[in-house]
Write an enzyme that holds these catalytic residues in place. Structure first.
Site, short mmCIF file in Angstrom:
data_model
loop_
_atom_site.label_atom_id
_atom_site.label_comp_id
_atom_site.label_asym_id
_atom_site.label_seq_id
_atom_site.Cartn_x
_atom_site.Cartn_y
_atom_site.Cartn_z
N ASN A 129 76.52 1.78 65.00
CA ASN A 129 77.58 1.58 64.01
C ASN A 129 78.80 2.34 64.53
O ASN A 129 78.85 3.56 64.45
CB ASN A 129 77.13 2.13 62.64
CG ASN A 129 78.26 2.08 61.62
OD1 ASN A 129 79.30 1.47 61.85
ND2 ASN A 129 78.03 2.72 60.47
N HIS A 162 76.86 1.18 53.11
CA HIS A 162 76.93 2.43 53.86
C HIS A 162 77.49 3.51 52.94
O HIS A 162 78.38 3.25 52.12
CB HIS A 162 77.81 2.27 55.10
CG HIS A 162 77.67 3.42 56.04
ND1 HIS A 162 78.28 4.64 55.81
CD2 HIS A 162 76.95 3.57 57.19
CE1 HIS A 162 77.95 5.48 56.78
NE2 HIS A 162 77.13 4.86 57.63
N GLU A 204 79.55 5.75 53.37
CA GLU A 204 81.01 5.94 53.45
C GLU A 204 81.73 4.92 52.57
O GLU A 204 82.79 5.22 52.02
CB GLU A 204 81.46 5.88 54.92
CG GLU A 204 81.03 7.14 55.68
CD GLU A 204 80.72 6.95 57.15
OE1 GLU A 204 81.10 5.91 57.72
OE2 GLU A 204 80.09 7.86 57.73
N GLU A 246 69.71 6.67 55.24
CA GLU A 246 70.70 7.55 55.84
C GLU A 246 71.02 8.68 54.86
O GLU A 246 71.86 8.49 53.96
CB GLU A 246 71.99 6.77 56.14
CG GLU A 246 71.83 5.67 57.16
CD GLU A 246 73.14 5.40 57.92
OE1 GLU A 246 73.07 5.29 59.14
OE2 GLU A 246 74.21 5.36 57.28
N GLY A 296 76.99 12.44 60.60
CA GLY A 296 78.13 13.03 61.30
C GLY A 296 78.20 14.54 61.21
O GLY A 296 79.21 15.15 61.53
N SER A 315 72.91 11.53 62.42
CA SER A 315 72.87 12.43 63.58
C SER A 315 71.69 12.17 64.50
O SER A 315 71.15 13.11 65.09
CB SER A 315 72.92 13.89 63.14
OG SER A 315 74.12 14.15 62.44
P1 13P Z 1 76.00 9.63 62.84
O1 13P Z 1 74.96 9.13 63.81
O2 13P Z 1 77.34 9.84 63.47
O3 13P Z 1 75.52 10.80 62.05
O4 13P Z 1 76.23 8.44 61.79
C1 13P Z 1 75.13 7.85 61.19
C2 13P Z 1 75.61 6.67 60.45
O5 13P Z 1 76.29 6.79 59.45
C3 13P Z 1 75.25 5.34 60.97
O6 13P Z 1 75.56 4.34 60.07
#
Ligand code: 13P
Length: 260
Positions: free
Chosen positions: A11, A107, A109, A178, A184, A223
């Site tokens: 992603n 997601h 976010e 997730e 992140g 992560s």
């Molecule tokens: P990271 O691997 O940067 O933590 O992000 C995970 C993510 O949100 C994938 O959709």
């Protein structure tokens, strides 16, 4: 355990440029992606879909939607509407026509910054399924929710909305756990913590969708990196990864694929 084949999805989020994408894809496409044990996809910003599709097609002439395409194409979101006066939105039929296979929906976010509700996420999954795309449905708890012992209730509520709207089609989705606190941040759920949630989600899917739901792939995201991938991916109910930061570096993404 779902299928014997794991699924590793990058992603890219809102990252990339024509130049950096070109180099990243060239490195991925030059390598043995272990297609016999692992399916691979990249979910790229809408404006770069054409560039990435062209590059994949040049490396692997033919139809992108073929099951043996080296790297499948995905988007990071889709409209909940079919068509019409929705400025700025992209529909499932446009993605389907273009040759996209996967669509990330829900997601964290988007739930957080765009206030997407469980209901909206469920509708997006429904639209994707109706168009023959595979939605990658994301669920996950925040740090506060985990600390107050609500992890299971939160992920089950998020998944229940999708099950409720999609009924027996549920076995066609990919699910991604997730944990928001691990995205992140460099903090990762331990393999045991992740497995615990994955097994709860698996049980919920099977209760709703019967035997067919056993084959649903449940990805872990948050992560994931070359160091922790192997331990996470060897858990019973972890069927792949949804990779953010580490998918932007070919060497890291490839080493996660080889951890499968
Ligand atoms: P990271 O691997 O940067 O933590 O992000 C995970 C993510 O949100 C994938 O959709």
């Amino acid at each position: 355990m779902a299928q014997s084949k794991k699924l590793i999805v990058g992603n890219w989020k809102m990252n990339g440029s024509a130049q950096s994408n070109f180099h990243l894809m060239a490195e991925l496409l030059r390598t043995d992606l272990r297609a016999e044990v692992c399916d691979t996809a990249v979910c790229v910003p809408f404006v770069y879909l054409q560039q990435v599709k062209t590059q994949i097609n040049e490396a692997n002439p033919g139809d992108l939607a073929r099951s043996d395409a080296l790297i499948a194409l995905g988007s990071q979101d889709v409209s909940a509407h079919e068509s019409g006066a929705y400025t700025g939105e992209i529909s499932v039929s446009m993605l389907k026509e273009f040759g996209v296979s996967y669509v990330i929906v829900g997601h964290s976010e988007r739930r957080q910054f765009h206030h997407e509700s469980d209901q909206l996420v469920a509708i997006k999954a429904q639209r994707a399924l109706a168009a023959g795309l595979t939605p990658i449905v994301c669920v996950g708890e925040t740090k506060e929710e985990r600390e107050s012992g609500m992890t299971e209730a939160v992920v089950k509520r998020q998944l229940a909305a999708v099950i409720h709207l999609n009924g027996h089609c549920i076995s066609e989705i990919v699910l991604a756990y997730e944990p928001v606190w691990a995205i992140g941040t460099g903090l990762t759920a331990s393999p045991e913590q992740a497995q615990e949630v994955h097994s709860v989600l698996r049980a919920q899917l099977v209760a709703a969708g019967g035997e067919g739901a056993k084959k649903i792939r449940i990805l872990y995201g948050g992560s994931m990196n070359p160091k922790n991938a192997k331990a996470l991916l060897s858990q019973e109910d972890i069927d792949g990864g949804l990779i953010g930061g580490a998918s932007l570096k070919a060497v890291d993404f490839l080493s996660i694929i080889s951890a499968v």
